[in-house]
Scaffold this motif. Structure first.
Motif, PDB file in Angstrom:
ATOM      1  N   SER A 435       0.845  -1.199   0.000  1.00 47.92           N
ATOM      2  CA  SER A 435       0.000   0.000   0.000  1.00 47.92           C
ATOM      3  C   SER A 435       0.872   1.238   0.000  1.00 47.92           C
ATOM      4  N   ALA A 496      -7.186  -7.744  -5.562  1.00 47.60           N
ATOM      5  CA  ALA A 496      -7.942  -6.495  -5.663  1.00 47.60           C
ATOM      6  C   ALA A 496      -7.003  -5.312  -5.480  1.00 47.60           C
ATOM      7  N   LEU A 498      -7.347  -1.309  -4.332  1.00 49.12           N
ATOM      8  CA  LEU A 498      -8.247  -0.398  -3.638  1.00 49.12           C
ATOM      9  C   LEU A 498      -7.712   1.018  -3.695  1.00 49.12           C
ATOM     10  N   GLU A 500      -8.777   4.351  -1.404  1.00 51.71           N
ATOM     11  CA  GLU A 500      -9.589   4.987  -0.378  1.00 51.71           C
ATOM     12  C   GLU A 500      -9.223   6.464  -0.336  1.00 51.71           C
ATOM     13  N   LEU A 520     -14.470   4.836  -1.003  1.00 58.48           N
ATOM     14  CA  LEU A 520     -13.625   3.660  -1.230  1.00 58.48           C
ATOM     15  C   LEU A 520     -14.118   2.933  -2.454  1.00 58.48           C
ATOM     16  N   GLN A 521     -13.192   2.659  -3.350  1.00 58.98           N
ATOM     17  CA  GLN A 521     -13.505   1.826  -4.511  1.00 58.98           C
ATOM     18  C   GLN A 521     -12.551   0.633  -4.535  1.00 58.98           C
ATOM     19  N   LYS A 522     -13.113  -0.513  -4.848  1.00 52.12           N
ATOM     20  CA  LYS A 522     -12.346  -1.754  -4.901  1.00 52.12           C
ATOM     21  C   LYS A 522     -12.518  -2.358  -6.282  1.00 52.12           C
ATOM     22  N   HIS A 523     -11.385  -2.665  -6.957  1.00 48.51           N
ATOM     23  CA  HIS A 523     -11.429  -3.150  -8.327  1.00 48.51           C
ATOM     24  C   HIS A 523     -10.645  -4.465  -8.441  1.00 48.51           C
TER      25      HIS A 523
END
Length: 603
Positions: A435, A496, A498, A500, A520-523
């Protein structure tokens, strides 16, 4: 403080009482006198003819050798001093010559012989030794016993000759164990009609080594007949072993042998080489002559072959008499560079040639034997470092925002098969997470039907996924115990990605400011990775190895996930708005993973 002999101590009877001198040597005081002066002459008597000078006695000859030994010792010519001390002992044994020989042997590193000499000193001359000299000799004995190991030879044929480093040590069965200086030694056991037994051994101080010396009968033999040209009964020495008195005939193995004659004093013949054929008698006639010089060759390694003037005289330490003058000494051993040395032997002198061979780096002798093929399982845990996620988020943080180094962790399990030549292949499974935070990034929110609102936001990008793949490896030994592993892995990371977004601060069309709630988007994410890696191992047991290393995973983005621009958000008094679409990661993601691991080998 060195101990001194009292002046009242009486010297040995064969030495002069008129002059006495003390010589301090390590651990022992040698008390002796200078060369003897003759006793007072008797009154002259009338004689019809001049008196013939009397031949020197054994005592006088011993005193002469002793004086030479003292002079050599003071000049630190220890080998020559030892030869003179031994010559003096042979003519007339005294405690001063014995102690001198013992000290020289110790300083020359021949600790087993020095131990025997000190024991003889205390055994044969205890009643004559001054108290200080006796105490010093006992201290030397205690020290030498820690530097000498014990050798037991079992299984040899009765009557077989036993030689250690070219020195005859007796016949089998030996009455007791042999004492040897700690270090490497060359053992040779020989008996007529059998193949000789030869073996290199390592002896530690105050430790016991056992050797089983079984001799195999010769399947094919030849005969060798040796005689002296004038029929003199000299000892016949074949390959360093005294066989009998000339003339001699006996069975030997086919091939080359070294033969010499050895008699009393200086009488003997230089070594010659003879080739013996199967089922044939080879006659050899040698002429004895005066050999006025001595040579001792001490090669390293101890199993090196020694040749003198082109004649191979044996392996390991060799000592014998030769003609005075120039000689060529050649030393050779498997895995070492051969060396040739010219030595000049002076009459009545003993020369010591210490030759240490250098390793031949091109020799296969030093290549380690191939390790056996084996199954391996290795667990590696590492810290993931990401300079930048790149893309439209971290990649646009150039001015006015902060993007510190991304961090994370990984845990992988490698399983595979390694060949003996160091090559290996296998599969990898594990987990990968990383991250990165971007603070104060400039971005726009676009309200419906209105101009974009300017502002900043904090992003936290995170990649998490399962890692699957395969690997090829090569192991290179850095030393006998420390291996260096190179591995190249490849595979996929599926998981995934992410993003945020927090701490959003924007200005509406009217100029009023507003803050955004966290989003928050998770792809789904799919990366192909290529991972070069290098690790250094440290054995922790027969099958277990601990390791530390570093890997450089290179991730190629296959899905290209991006921010979903259709997701609406509240843009203050401007109503609803959206962020623009941005790729969450670059096409290629570079990472660094230092880590530690443990592996287990099945073989």
């Amino acid at each position: 403080m060195p101990l001194l002999l009292p002046r009242q101590a009486q010297p040995e009877r064969h030495l002069s009482a008129r002059c006495r001198r003390l010589v301090v040597v390590p651990g022992l005081l040698l008390a002796a006198a200078k060369a003897a002066s003759a006793a007072p002459a008797e009154p002259a008597r009338p004689a019809a003819e001049p008196a013939q000078p009397a031949a020197p006695s054994a005592r006088e000859k011993a005193a002469e050798h002793y004086g030479k030994a003292r002079a050599f010792y003071e000049r630190r010519e220890l080998s020559r001093a030892l030869a003179e001390y031994l010559a003096a002992r042979q003519l007339y044994s005294t405690w001063v010559a014995t102690s001198g020989a013992a000290v020289c042997l110790k300083q020359l590193g021949r600790h087993d012989e020095a131990l025997e000499m000190f024991e003889e000193l205390l055994r044969n001359f205890s009643h004559r030794l001054p108290a200080a000299a006796k105490e010093a000799a006992q201290r030397q004995l205690d020290e030498l016993r820690q530097l000498v190991g014990i050798l037991e030879i079992d299984g040899a044929e009765p009557g077989a000759l036993i030689a250690i480093d070219g020195r005859h040590r007796g016949e089998a069965p030996l009455p007791g164990p042999l004492r040897l200086t700690s270090g490497s030694h060359w053992v040779r056991v020989f008996k007529e009609g059998f193949e000789p037994f030869e073996q290199r051994i390592e002896v530690a101080g105050d430790r016991l080594v056992r050797v089983r010396a079984r001799l195999r009968p010769l399947a094919r033999m030849g005969r060798l007949r040796v005689m002296e040209r004038e029929g003199r009964p000299l000892e016949v020495v074949v390959d360093g072993n005294v066989m009998a008195t000339a003339p001699w005939e006996g069975l030997v193995a086919p091939g080359e042998h070294t033969v010499a004659l050895r008699g009393e004093g200086r009488l003997g013949s230089p070594p010659v080489q003879v080739d013996v054929e199967v089922d044939r008698i080879v006659p050899l006639t040698l002429s004895a002559e005066e050999l006025a010089a001595s040579l001792r060759v001490e090669p390293v390694p101890v199993n090196a072959t020694v040749a003198i003037d082109g004649v191979t005289v044996g392996r390991g330490v060799w000592e014998g008499r030769l003609r005075a003058g120039a000689h060529r000494v050649e030393i050779a051993a498997p895995g070492f560079l051969p060396e040739s040395r010219r030595v000049i032997l002076g009459r009545d002198h003993t020369e010591v040639a210490r030759v240490t061979l250098e390793r031949d780096p091109r020799s296969p002798f030093w290549r380690k034997p191939a390790r056996p093929a084996r199954l391996v399982v290795e667990s590696v845990t590492g810290a993931v470092l990401v300079p930048s996620f790149g893309g439209g988020v971290a990649g646009t943080c150039i001015r006015g925002c902060e993007a510190p180094l991304g961090t994370g962790g990984s845990a992988v399990l490698h399983a595979g098969y390694e060949l003996g030549m160091g090559l290996g292949l296998g599969v990898t499974a594990g987990y990968f997470a990383a991250s990165q935070r971007i603070r104060g990034r400039t971005i726009e929110v676009t309200p419906v039907g209105l101009p974009p609102n300017q502002g900043t936001v904090d992003d936290r990008l995170a990649l998490r996924g399962a890692l699957l793949g395969g690997w090829l490896s090569f192991t290179l030994p850095l030393s006998e115990r420390v291996p260096l592993h190179f591995r190249l892995g490849a595979g996929a990371i599926a998981g995934a990605l992410l993003d945020e977004r927090t701490n959003g601060a924007f200005r509406a069309s009217s100029g009023a400011t507003y803050e955004l709630a966290p989003f928050l988007q998770k792809h789904p994410a799919l990366f192909f990775h290529v991972t070069p890696e290098v690790r250094i191992g440290l054995p922790a047991g027969r099958h277990v190895e601990l390791s530390a290393g570093i890997a450089f995973p290179v991730l190629v983005d296959l899905e290209e996930p991006a921010w979903n621009a259709t997701q609406a958000l509240l843009a203050g008094e401007d109503g609803r708005g959206t962020f623009r679409a941005e790729r969450l990661a670059g096409s290629v993601l570079l990472t660094i993973v230092p880590g530690i691991g443990a592996r287990y080998e099945f073989y």
